[in-house]
Design a protein around this motif. Structure first.
Motif, mmCIF file in Angstrom:
data_model
loop_
_atom_site.group_PDB
_atom_site.id
_atom_site.type_symbol
_atom_site.label_atom_id
_atom_site.label_comp_id
_atom_site.label_asym_id
_atom_site.label_seq_id
_atom_site.Cartn_x
_atom_site.Cartn_y
_atom_site.Cartn_z
ATOM 1 N N THR A 1 0.845 -1.208 0.000
ATOM 2 C CA THR A 1 0.000 0.000 0.000
ATOM 3 C C THR A 1 0.872 1.247 0.000
ATOM 4 O OG1 THR A 1 -1.750 -1.170 1.205
ATOM 5 C CG2 THR A 1 -1.816 1.232 1.242
ATOM 6 N N ALA A 2 1.968 1.222 0.765
ATOM 7 C CA ALA A 2 2.899 2.352 0.789
ATOM 8 C C ALA A 2 3.508 2.582 -0.603
ATOM 9 C CB ALA A 2 3.996 2.093 1.818
ATOM 10 N N LYS A 3 3.783 1.500 -1.316
ATOM 11 C CA LYS A 3 4.327 1.633 -2.673
ATOM 12 C C LYS A 3 3.297 2.243 -3.622
ATOM 13 C CE LYS A 3 7.653 -2.177 -2.354
ATOM 14 N NZ LYS A 3 8.096 -3.479 -2.909
ATOM 15 N N VAL A 4 2.027 1.860 -3.446
ATOM 16 C CA VAL A 4 0.959 2.445 -4.274
ATOM 17 C C VAL A 4 0.876 3.944 -4.005
ATOM 18 C CG1 VAL A 4 -1.548 2.537 -4.616
ATOM 19 C CG2 VAL A 4 -0.393 0.325 -4.434
ATOM 20 N N GLU A 5 0.948 4.329 -2.732
ATOM 21 C CA GLU A 5 0.871 5.745 -2.371
ATOM 22 C C GLU A 5 2.065 6.522 -2.921
ATOM 23 O OE1 GLU A 5 -1.534 5.389 1.877
ATOM 24 O OE2 GLU A 5 0.634 5.075 1.828
ATOM 25 N N ALA A 6 3.238 5.905 -2.862
ATOM 26 C CA ALA A 6 4.443 6.580 -3.357
ATOM 27 C C ALA A 6 4.422 6.722 -4.876
ATOM 28 C CB ALA A 6 5.683 5.795 -2.928
ATOM 29 N N ARG A 7 3.779 5.798 -5.532
ATOM 30 C CA ARG A 7 3.720 5.811 -6.999
ATOM 31 C C ARG A 7 2.694 6.801 -7.528
ATOM 32 N NH1 ARG A 7 5.776 6.114 -11.723
ATOM 33 N NH2 ARG A 7 4.461 5.259 -13.381
ATOM 34 N N ALA A 8 1.678 7.134 -6.726
ATOM 35 C CA ALA A 8 0.567 7.973 -7.189
ATOM 36 C C ALA A 8 1.003 9.301 -7.822
ATOM 37 C CB ALA A 8 -0.415 8.216 -6.036
ATOM 38 N N PRO A 9 1.898 10.100 -7.205
ATOM 39 C CA PRO A 9 2.322 11.363 -7.840
ATOM 40 C C PRO A 9 3.009 11.137 -9.180
ATOM 41 C CG PRO A 9 2.919 11.320 -5.513
ATOM 42 C CD PRO A 9 2.512 9.930 -5.873
ATOM 43 N N GLY A 10 3.759 10.059 -9.284
ATOM 44 C CA GLY A 10 4.460 9.764 -10.530
ATOM 45 C C GLY A 10 3.510 9.460 -11.664
ATOM 46 N N ILE A 11 2.350 8.898 -11.362
ATOM 47 C CA ILE A 11 1.364 8.587 -12.403
ATOM 48 C C ILE A 11 0.880 9.877 -13.056
ATOM 49 C CG2 ILE A 11 -0.944 7.643 -12.822
ATOM 50 C CD1 ILE A 11 -0.441 5.671 -10.543
ATOM 51 N N VAL A 12 0.582 10.902 -12.221
ATOM 52 C CA VAL A 12 0.110 12.192 -12.747
ATOM 53 C C VAL A 12 1.224 12.892 -13.528
ATOM 54 C CG1 VAL A 12 -0.847 14.442 -12.124
ATOM 55 C CG2 VAL A 12 -1.531 12.396 -10.854
ATOM 56 N N ALA A 13 2.448 12.824 -12.997
ATOM 57 C CA ALA A 13 3.582 13.465 -13.679
ATOM 58 C C ALA A 13 3.822 12.822 -15.044
ATOM 59 C CB ALA A 13 4.836 13.357 -12.811
ATOM 60 N N ASP A 14 3.723 11.498 -15.102
ATOM 61 C CA ASP A 14 3.892 10.811 -16.381
ATOM 62 C C ASP A 14 2.799 11.209 -17.365
ATOM 63 O OD1 ASP A 14 6.074 9.563 -15.329
ATOM 64 O OD2 ASP A 14 5.085 7.628 -14.974
ATOM 65 N N TYR A 15 1.576 11.317 -16.845
ATOM 66 C CA TYR A 15 0.457 11.702 -17.723
ATOM 67 C C TYR A 15 0.678 13.109 -18.275
ATOM 68 C CZ TYR A 15 -4.224 13.042 -19.209
ATOM 69 O OH TYR A 15 -5.301 13.491 -19.936
ATOM 70 N N ARG A 16 1.136 14.007 -17.377
ATOM 71 C CA ARG A 16 1.371 15.385 -17.820
ATOM 72 C C ARG A 16 2.464 15.434 -18.886
ATOM 73 N NH1 ARG A 16 3.069 20.541 -13.964
ATOM 74 N NH2 ARG A 16 3.449 22.010 -15.679
#
Length: 292
Positions: free
Chosen positions: A170-185
């Motif tokens: 779960t901590a890894k999912v939380e840490a990955r979340a900002p990167g998902i938006v940055a990649d999309y941008r």
């Protein structure tokens, strides 16, 4: 303490001159299903035995085997059937007198005739017998519970270990979340640059689209609830008792939050974490099927 639904216990004692042995065996079951096997002449104690089992066990298919040896005090009383014995004696005397026979009448001779003796079962204090059976049953239940507690501790250790793995994922999912938006941008900017080529890119539009996407893929609520479920799981395990059904309902909530995270995050790395979380949840679900 957390107890397993599977176990075996045995008790044996000599009470009031009677040898009583009780064995219990149980396997998993959604509800309590108690089957009692005992000699037919002691069936009057079945309700007391079942009530004693119910006071100790909440769930599981339980088989109770009761064997009872003959009483040292004797289970039968033998008496003379006086009218029948008198009749035989009178008939023998008549034969002797009529035919002038030798007088060899004896107890041995009379005892050979049918129904001269009455064999009757002694009256027993049924309540006292039932109490004796239940006393030995309590001994068997102590042995039974000791085994279930040992198994329950092993189950708790395994569930806690898997819950810790879920927390890490779960901590890894939380840490990955900002990167998902940055990649999309970044992908969005590259795509617009490719389409518009020399035309200046509207940065505010990119920020707006990224914000909308971030809201769609946000899993903060789900991960917070997942951590709350993990905390509740630990509380239940520490509290102990008959928690099997509660754990079963709780694990359904684990699945619900994990499925929502998987549906929101269109990201290969996060999808891998979700698959791993679901695998651990399934293993926990299998284990709690063994918990009372």
């Amino acid at each position: 303490m957390v107890k397993s639904m599977t176990g075996y216990g045995r008790g044996e004692a000599v009470l009031n001159g009677r040898t009583i042995t009780v064995e219990l065996r149980s396997v998993n079951n959604r509800y309590l299903d108690c089957t009692i096997k005992m000699p037919r002449i002691y069936v009057f104690a079945e309700d007391a035995v079942k009530a004693t089992v119910q006071s100790h066990i909440s769930r599981g298919k339980v088989d109770v085997f009761v064997s009872i040896g003959p009483s040292e005090h004797g289970d039968v009383a033998i008496s003379v059937n006086q009218p029948v014995a008198d009749g035989y004696y009178a008939a023998l005397c008549a034969l002797r007198d009529r035919y002038d026979l030798k007088d060899d009448l004896s107890v041995s001779l009379l005892s050979r005739f049918q129904d001269v003796f009455l064999v009757e079962k002694n009256q027993e204090d049924l309540e006292a017998v039932a109490q004796d059976i239940c006393a030995v049953l309590e001994m068997a239940l102590q042995d039974f519970d000791a085994m279930r507690i040992r198994e329950g501790e092993k189950l708790c250790q395994d569930v806690r270990s898997r819950a810790q793995t879920i927390a890490q994922l779960t901590a890894k999912v939380e840490a990955r979340a900002p990167g998902i938006v940055a990649d999309y941008r970044a992908r969005l900017s590259a795509k617009m640059a490719e389409v518009l080529q020399n035309t200046q890119i509207d940065e505010s539009r990119i920020l707006t689209e990224a914000a909308i996407y971030a809201d769609k893929v946000a899993v903060d609520e789900e991960t917070v609830r997942l951590r709350s479920h993990l905390s509740q799981l630990e509380h239940m395990l520490a509290q102990g008792g008959a928690i099997g059904r509660k754990l079963d309902f709780l694990i359904q909530e684990f699945n619900r939050e994990t499925n929502t995270i998987g549906s929101k995050c269109n990201d290969i790395e996060t999808a891998g974490y979700v698959v791993d979380i679901k695998a651990e949840i399934e293993k926990i679900r299998e284990q709690i099927q063994n918990i009372e």
